[in-house]
Design a protein around this motif. Sequence first.
Motif, PDB file in Angstrom:
ATOM      1  N   GLU A  38      -7.395  10.618 -29.752  1.00 36.62           N
ATOM      2  CA  GLU A  38      -8.611   9.823 -29.633  1.00 36.62           C
ATOM      3  C   GLU A  38      -8.339   8.533 -28.859  1.00 36.62           C
ATOM      4  O   GLU A  38      -9.171   8.077 -28.062  1.00 36.62           O
ATOM      5  CB  GLU A  38      -9.212   9.550 -31.027  1.00 36.62           C
ATOM      6  N   GLU A  39      -7.184   7.954 -29.079  1.00 34.27           N
ATOM      7  CA  GLU A  39      -6.834   6.742 -28.321  1.00 34.27           C
ATOM      8  C   GLU A  39      -6.735   7.057 -26.831  1.00 34.27           C
ATOM      9  O   GLU A  39      -7.212   6.299 -25.990  1.00 34.27           O
ATOM     10  CB  GLU A  39      -5.510   6.161 -28.835  1.00 34.27           C
ATOM     11  N   HIS A  40      -6.149   8.199 -26.526  1.00 40.84           N
ATOM     12  CA  HIS A  40      -6.046   8.637 -25.132  1.00 40.84           C
ATOM     13  C   HIS A  40      -7.445   8.791 -24.524  1.00 40.84           C
ATOM     14  O   HIS A  40      -7.718   8.345 -23.407  1.00 40.84           O
ATOM     15  CB  HIS A  40      -5.270   9.959 -25.087  1.00 40.84           C
ATOM     16  N   PHE A  41      -8.343   9.389 -25.290  1.00 41.85           N
ATOM     17  CA  PHE A  41      -9.719   9.603 -24.838  1.00 41.85           C
ATOM     18  C   PHE A  41     -10.403   8.262 -24.559  1.00 41.85           C
ATOM     19  O   PHE A  41     -11.039   8.070 -23.521  1.00 41.85           O
ATOM     20  CB  PHE A  41     -10.481  10.383 -25.923  1.00 41.85           C
ATOM     21  N   ILE A  42     -10.224   7.328 -25.497  1.00 39.96           N
ATOM     22  CA  ILE A  42     -10.847   6.010 -25.339  1.00 39.96           C
ATOM     23  C   ILE A  42     -10.320   5.328 -24.070  1.00 39.96           C
ATOM     24  O   ILE A  42     -11.079   4.766 -23.284  1.00 39.96           O
ATOM     25  CB  ILE A  42     -10.581   5.134 -26.584  1.00 39.96           C
ATOM     26  N   LYS A  72     -18.092  10.767 -35.580  1.00 42.57           N
ATOM     27  CA  LYS A  72     -16.927  10.944 -36.446  1.00 42.57           C
ATOM     28  C   LYS A  72     -15.646  10.444 -35.782  1.00 42.57           C
ATOM     29  O   LYS A  72     -14.553  10.889 -36.105  1.00 42.57           O
ATOM     30  CB  LYS A  72     -16.790  12.432 -36.817  1.00 42.57           C
ATOM     31  N   PHE A  73     -15.810   9.500 -34.887  1.00 42.02           N
ATOM     32  CA  PHE A  73     -14.700   9.084 -34.040  1.00 42.02           C
ATOM     33  C   PHE A  73     -13.991   7.897 -34.670  1.00 42.02           C
ATOM     34  O   PHE A  73     -14.064   6.773 -34.173  1.00 42.02           O
ATOM     35  CB  PHE A  73     -15.293   8.705 -32.681  1.00 42.02           C
ATOM     36  N   ILE A  74     -13.286   8.134 -35.766  1.00 40.40           N
ATOM     37  CA  ILE A  74     -12.774   6.991 -36.523  1.00 40.40           C
ATOM     38  C   ILE A  74     -11.260   7.014 -36.688  1.00 40.40           C
ATOM     39  O   ILE A  74     -10.703   6.190 -37.410  1.00 40.40           O
ATOM     40  CB  ILE A  74     -13.423   6.923 -37.925  1.00 40.40           C
ATOM     41  N   ALA A  75     -10.582   7.936 -36.006  1.00 42.87           N
ATOM     42  CA  ALA A  75      -9.130   8.001 -36.181  1.00 42.87           C
ATOM     43  C   ALA A  75      -8.427   6.832 -35.487  1.00 42.87           C
ATOM     44  O   ALA A  75      -7.459   6.284 -36.004  1.00 42.87           O
ATOM     45  CB  ALA A  75      -8.595   9.335 -35.655  1.00 42.87           C
ATOM     46  N   ALA A  76      -8.929   6.459 -34.323  1.00 40.19           N
ATOM     47  CA  ALA A  76      -8.354   5.310 -33.620  1.00 40.19           C
ATOM     48  C   ALA A  76      -8.823   4.032 -34.306  1.00 40.19           C
ATOM     49  O   ALA A  76      -9.884   4.018 -34.927  1.00 40.19           O
ATOM     50  CB  ALA A  76      -8.788   5.318 -32.162  1.00 40.19           C
ATOM     51  N   PRO A  77      -8.041   2.954 -34.219  1.00 36.22           N
ATOM     52  CA  PRO A  77      -8.462   1.710 -34.869  1.00 36.22           C
ATOM     53  C   PRO A  77      -9.798   1.219 -34.297  1.00 36.22           C
ATOM     54  O   PRO A  77     -10.059   1.429 -33.108  1.00 36.22           O
ATOM     55  CB  PRO A  77      -7.342   0.718 -34.541  1.00 36.22           C
ATOM     56  N   PRO A  78     -10.633   0.602 -35.126  1.00 42.01           N
ATOM     57  CA  PRO A  78     -11.942   0.143 -34.646  1.00 42.01           C
ATOM     58  C   PRO A  78     -11.779  -0.947 -33.591  1.00 42.01           C
ATOM     59  O   PRO A  78     -10.770  -1.645 -33.572  1.00 42.01           O
ATOM     60  CB  PRO A  78     -12.616  -0.409 -35.905  1.00 42.01           C
TER      61      PRO A  78
END
Lengths: 461, 248
Positions: free
Chosen positions: B59-63, B86-92
């Motif tokens: 998810e961090e890579h995606f962001i 549901k995109f909550i795995a990476a830090p807010p």
Amino acid sequence: MSVHPVVDQASNAARFLADRSREEYFDTLMWSLREARDRSASEVPEWEQLRDLGSAIKEHTLSHLADYLEQFEASAKRNGVEVHWAHDAHEHNQIVAEILSRHGAKQLIKSKSMLTEECDMRRYLENRGVTVTETDLGERIQQLDDEPPAHIVGPAWQKSPEDVARVFAKAYGSDPNNAAPVYLAHEMRVHTRALIEKADAGMTGANFAVAETGTVVTATNEGNADLSGNVPRLRICSVGIEKIVPTHRDLAVFIRLLSRSAVGMPITQYTSHFRAPRRDGEMHIILVDNGRSERLGMEKFWQSLKCIRCGACMNTCPVYRRSGGLSYGSTYMGPIGIIMMPTFDIRRFSELPFSSTLNGSCSNVCPVKINIHEQIYAWREVMDEKHQIKLAKKSAMVAAGEVLSHPELYRIVTAAGETTLKRLPRFAIYNDFNAWGKHRETPLPAGQTFHEWYKANRRKA
Amino acid sequence: MRVGLVVPCYIDVFYPEVGIAALELLERLGVEVDYPFDQTCCGQPMANSGCEADSRATEEHFIGLFSRFEYIVIPSGSCTHHVRNKFIAAPPGPERDQVSKHVYDLIEFLHDVLKVNEFPWSEFPHKVALHNSCSAVRGLHMASMSERVHDPYFNKPKALLEKVKGIELVDFPRHDECCGFGGTFSATEEAVSARMGYDKLGFIQRSQPEYIVSSDMSCLMHLQGCGRRLGTEVKFRHIAQLLNGDHA
Ligand code: SF4
């Protein structure tokens, strides 16, 4: 520590599915209830407001639960009822046994109560010489067949009339080939009426308990709760502490929601209000916690306590309909079972949250707007945190996380020229095309990935 | 208007033609499309299995790749639902929020942002059954939901398909019942998953369509697998292919 093995819902479901006609019968019956619910809801213009109101009343009550419980206790005592508090299932069963032995009661008739199932009370009492007879038709069928309920509203809905005819023939010597519902209901009545008449004590659960008056309310279609409640002199009523509603005005909201959601009828045949013992008798109410207080303290899961046990989430659940209710190996099944059972035993029910496609239909039909599918999703995370995910699946996810966060690796794994069935990005379905391929063909990789196409045709040098 | 296009992993590998159709369609409509070359996946497969921690790096890579876009478009309801809701795995943080707020399913983007009125190049003279995924219907509200009996009727994918010349859309029972894919569910609960797929095909085939069309290729991958096992003739297309002018 749990002594029970982990429930393997998927394998249980596969066994249920092996009998196609049975599965189709159950799916069709359950779906007809969902359709009846839709029709019935569409006749009430303020349906969605009612759901909002039902949810709000439950949230309010649950967040002031201690106060309302005390109010209920005081009201019930004023009515001449003896009130007991049970911390857990064992304490509940002890209290019942103690009340019965105080009266020398050996014959107990009971109207369906999921709470007593939850407490495994029947076995406890029978080990102590008490005969427990279920008076609810569905529950009685399951009792005679030595099976737990398969549905919280219709315990025997998984059985066809032909199945019931066989069960009754064995137990009552009736005609095994006569599956006419009228005949079967008659057989049931003939054989249980006598037991009801000579019973020493009667027991029911409760759909609602009204704090302002101390009334317990049952909603039934057969009227047998009234028989269990009124015929014997001694009456015991077990109530989960989440069943409290503040007033009769509040109760009205739930009465409008309950039966419409459950079976698509405006109201059940009997909505019985029990307030006081009969003049020559005794009435006991047992308020049972059994893990509810603990759940109330769980930020993501306390809302499951709003449940009014209508079963609508089960009827609409495409997985439940095709798995059968017994596949969950638990007192509560289907979507509501998935989010409640892990609070009783996290290890034993650690696989249940994965028995869902997260399609969300359950949350949409729930009359008290529990976010069921979001809680199922949240339970999956809890299972990971508590290391309750099977090693094979966990390792696959760790590997997938590794590949998918490294583009170079991802390209190697997905490169079309290199792709064999062995090296496909199976992560999308958890690394397991063997399971996938049992009843389906596996997708064929294309000659060129999109990425390769883009590189060849579009990438500016 | 600049758009970042996401091509989900299973489309990349199994259905590249769907990614191509989405790209070409957006370009035909005058949109400048960027395909960030290092993209992999949105993290859904891990998060959906409870393994949120394992989806964090993805998810961090995606962001990192997509937070610079005003519009992020994915031809997949389930990926869009994941990134939006549901995109909550990476830090807010502002970049994560930016991504969740600016992500659109292709259908939403065409229907709500571009408000496309016609697809003059399109023609599909066939009988078509439209399957909307649960993510599209109950996650993204791209169509009214059968359980919400008082809500006004709407159906965005259908509204777009109706603009395709020659198309004949057919109805079928239990139209928004889940098809049984469910991501990892399709493997962990394969028997129920397949049964649901067979049933879905059974209901759809009552109206004898030539094609089953959806905005979610993952549902179609599952239904196609079921269909091939059952030996059915029906064909499968992503909605982008029809809107982009495929005639068959
Ligand atoms: S969770 Fe909601 S729909 Fe399911 S049984 Fe409880 S009240 Fe009914």
